[in-house]
Design a protein around this motif. Structure first.
Motif, short mmCIF file in Angstrom:
data_model
loop_
_atom_site.label_atom_id
_atom_site.label_comp_id
_atom_site.label_asym_id
_atom_site.label_seq_id
_atom_site.Cartn_x
_atom_site.Cartn_y
_atom_site.Cartn_z
N PHE A 27 0.64 -1.21 -0.11
CA PHE A 27 -0.03 -0.15 0.03
C PHE A 27 0.78 1.44 -0.02
O PHE A 27 0.40 2.23 -0.55
CB PHE A 27 -0.95 -0.18 1.35
CG PHE A 27 -2.08 -0.96 1.02
CD1 PHE A 27 -3.43 -0.55 0.46
CD2 PHE A 27 -2.00 -2.26 1.43
CE1 PHE A 27 -4.33 -1.42 0.44
CE2 PHE A 27 -3.02 -3.30 1.11
CZ PHE A 27 -4.31 -2.48 0.71
N ALA A 28 2.10 1.22 0.45
CA ALA A 28 2.90 2.21 0.56
C ALA A 28 3.63 2.55 -0.87
O ALA A 28 4.34 3.63 -0.86
CB ALA A 28 3.92 2.17 1.54
N GLY A 29 3.48 1.71 -1.70
CA GLY A 29 3.99 1.98 -3.03
C GLY A 29 5.43 1.60 -3.12
O GLY A 29 6.23 2.41 -4.03
N THR A 30 6.08 0.72 -2.63
CA THR A 30 7.55 0.38 -2.52
C THR A 30 7.70 -0.21 -3.86
O THR A 30 6.83 -0.87 -4.55
CB THR A 30 7.67 -0.84 -1.60
OG1 THR A 30 7.48 -0.12 -0.22
CG2 THR A 30 9.45 -1.03 -1.75
N ALA A 31 8.88 0.27 -4.31
CA ALA A 31 9.32 -0.23 -5.95
C ALA A 31 9.01 -1.58 -6.19
O ALA A 31 9.37 -2.55 -5.69
CB ALA A 31 10.67 0.13 -6.12
N GLY A 32 8.09 -1.58 -7.37
CA GLY A 32 7.83 -2.99 -7.76
C GLY A 32 6.69 -3.56 -6.95
O GLY A 32 6.27 -4.64 -7.62
N LEU A 33 6.05 -3.11 -6.01
CA LEU A 33 4.84 -3.49 -5.26
C LEU A 33 3.52 -2.80 -5.71
O LEU A 33 3.76 -1.60 -5.81
CB LEU A 33 5.32 -3.47 -3.89
CG LEU A 33 6.50 -4.39 -3.47
CD1 LEU A 33 6.60 -4.34 -1.80
CD2 LEU A 33 6.31 -5.84 -3.86
N ARG A 37 1.50 7.61 0.02
CA ARG A 37 2.35 7.12 1.10
C ARG A 37 2.15 7.94 2.21
O ARG A 37 1.88 7.59 3.49
CB ARG A 37 3.97 6.89 0.70
CG ARG A 37 4.57 6.48 1.74
CD ARG A 37 5.95 6.18 1.50
NE ARG A 37 6.28 5.07 0.65
CZ ARG A 37 7.49 4.75 0.13
NH1 ARG A 37 8.52 5.02 0.56
NH2 ARG A 37 7.65 3.86 -0.59
N GLU A 38 2.12 9.27 1.77
CA GLU A 38 1.98 10.46 2.89
C GLU A 38 0.48 10.37 3.32
O GLU A 38 0.48 10.37 4.70
CB GLU A 38 2.25 11.70 2.28
CG GLU A 38 2.09 12.82 3.26
CD GLU A 38 3.01 12.78 4.50
OE1 GLU A 38 2.61 13.17 5.23
OE2 GLU A 38 4.31 12.48 4.35
N ALA A 39 -0.67 10.13 2.68
CA ALA A 39 -1.68 9.91 3.20
C ALA A 39 -1.87 8.68 4.19
O ALA A 39 -2.62 8.63 5.06
CB ALA A 39 -2.80 9.86 2.09
N LEU A 40 -1.06 7.70 3.72
CA LEU A 40 -1.03 6.47 4.72
C LEU A 40 -0.36 6.85 5.99
O LEU A 40 -0.88 6.16 7.04
CB LEU A 40 -0.53 5.22 3.94
CG LEU A 40 -0.42 3.95 4.56
CD1 LEU A 40 -2.07 3.46 4.80
CD2 LEU A 40 0.17 2.80 3.59
N ALA A 41 0.69 7.45 5.94
CA ALA A 41 1.37 7.71 7.26
C ALA A 41 0.42 8.60 8.07
O ALA A 41 0.63 8.50 9.27
CB ALA A 41 2.74 8.53 6.67
N MET A 42 -0.14 9.58 7.44
CA MET A 42 -1.15 10.56 8.27
C MET A 42 -2.02 9.67 8.78
O MET A 42 -2.76 10.17 10.00
CB MET A 42 -1.64 11.64 7.43
CG MET A 42 -0.54 12.70 7.12
SD MET A 42 -1.30 13.81 6.07
CE MET A 42 -2.44 14.82 7.19
N ASP A 83 -7.15 7.68 11.17
CA ASP A 83 -8.30 8.00 10.22
C ASP A 83 -7.91 7.62 8.89
O ASP A 83 -6.81 8.15 8.37
CB ASP A 83 -8.77 9.48 10.23
CG ASP A 83 -9.75 9.55 9.29
OD1 ASP A 83 -10.20 8.76 8.66
OD2 ASP A 83 -10.40 10.94 9.33
N PHE A 84 -8.35 6.50 8.30
CA PHE A 84 -7.89 5.74 7.00
C PHE A 84 -8.65 6.19 5.76
O PHE A 84 -8.59 5.77 4.97
CB PHE A 84 -7.78 4.29 7.33
CG PHE A 84 -6.76 3.78 8.05
CD1 PHE A 84 -5.52 3.41 7.36
CD2 PHE A 84 -6.97 4.00 9.44
CE1 PHE A 84 -4.36 3.02 8.28
CE2 PHE A 84 -5.72 3.32 10.20
CZ PHE A 84 -4.61 2.90 9.65
N SER A 85 -9.79 7.09 6.03
CA SER A 85 -10.56 7.25 4.97
C SER A 85 -10.23 8.12 3.69
O SER A 85 -10.71 7.59 2.81
CB SER A 85 -11.72 8.41 5.85
OG SER A 85 -11.26 9.59 6.12
N GLU A 86 -9.00 8.85 4.02
CA GLU A 86 -8.50 9.46 2.93
C GLU A 86 -7.36 8.43 2.22
O GLU A 86 -7.40 8.38 1.10
CB GLU A 86 -7.79 10.80 3.20
CG GLU A 86 -7.03 11.57 1.95
CD GLU A 86 -6.25 12.50 2.37
OE1 GLU A 86 -5.55 13.10 1.62
OE2 GLU A 86 -6.46 13.11 3.55
#
Length: 213
Positions: free
Chosen positions: A99-105, A156-161, A167-170
Motif C-alpha cells: 500500500f505504501a508503493g514500495t518499488a515494484g509492489l 504514502r503520505e496519506a497512509l502515514a497520516m 483515520d484511514f478514510s483518505e
C-alpha cells in the motif's frame, strides 16, 4: 561485494535492534490495523451493493466481492462464475509495503472465476477484444501475465497520516472508489459472466474463492 554493499551491511548491523522492532511492529500491529480498515470498507460496500463477499483481516485472508447474479447456475456449493478479488503485485514481508508503493509492489482488483481455471479465463478475455477495450476505457489494464486488473494507487503520505491520526478514510479512498467503479460497470461484468458461462460447458475443475484462486 561493492563498497556500497559493505556500508549497507554495516549500517544494518549497527541498527539491527531498530530494524527488528520496526519490522515486527509493521507486520503485526500495522498490518492488522490496515486489514481491519480494508475489511470494514468491503463490508460497507457489500451491504450497500447488496452483493456477496468475504472481508479481509490479514494478508493471508480472502478479499472478494460478487453480484448474486454471478453465482453459478444449479451449483449447490455456491461457486461463482465471476467475482472480483483484491490481490498484490510482487513479493513483500508486510502488507504495508504494497500500500505504501514500495518499488515494484502494488495492489489491484482482479476479476476471477471459480468455475473456470485461470488459463480458460484468460482465453475468454483474449477472445473478446471489444469487451476488453470497454474495460480498458474504464481504467482496467491487461497486464503482461495475461490478467485483467484495476490498479490502485495509494499516497504514502496519506497512509502515514492515517496512522498518525487514526483515520484511514483518505488513505484508503482509492479502494472505495475502485469498488464503486466495479459496481458502476457491472454491466460489463455481466457480459463477461455470460461469456464465462458459455465457455464453461466442459465444467472445468473449481478453484477456491478468494485472492489465491
Amino acid at each position: 561485494m561493492t563498497q556500497q554493499d559493505n556500508d549497507i551491511g554495516a549500517a544494518i548491523v549497527r541498527n539491527i535492534d531498530l530494524l527488528e522492532s520496526a519490522m515486527s511492529y509493521a507486520s503485526e500491529t500495522m498490518d492488522r490495523l490496515i486489514g481491519q480498515e480494508i475489511g470494514d470498507i468491503l463490508k460497507r460496500k457489500r451491504d450497500k451493493f447488496g452483493w456477496h463477499g468475504d472481508a479481509v483481516e490479514t494478508i493471508d485472508d480472502d478479499f472478494w466481492l460478487s453480484s448474486p447474479e454471478w453465482i453459478s447456475e444449479d451449483d449447490p456449493d455456491g461457486n461463482y462464475d465471476l467475482f472480483v478479488a483484491m490481490d498484490m503485485t510482487g513479493e513483500a514481508v508486510t502488507w504495508l509495503a504494497y500500500f505504501a508503493g514500495t518499488a515494484g509492489l502494488g495492489v489491484h482488483l482482479e476479476p476471477l472465476s471459480n468455475t473456470l481455471s485461470p488459463a480458460p479465463l484468460k482465453r475468454v478475455l483474449k477472445s473478446n477484444p471489444e469487451l476488453m477495450a470497454e474495460f480498458a476505457s474504464r481504467g482496467f489494464h491487461w497486464d503482461p501475465e495475461g490478467k485483467l486488473t484495476l490498479p490502485l494507487e495509494f499516497s504514502r503520505e496519506a497512509l502515514a497520516m492515517a496512522f498518525e491520526e487514526e483515520d484511514f478514510s483518505e488513505a484508503l479512498a482509492p479502494l472505495e472508489e475502485a469498488l464503486d467503479l466495479v459496481f458502476e460497470t457491472r454491466a460489463l461484468f455481466d457480459r463477461l459472466a455470460a461469456k464465462i458461462r458459455k465457455d464453461d460447458k466442459r465444467k472445468s475443475p473449481r478453484a477456491a474463492v478468494g485472492r489465491k484462486a
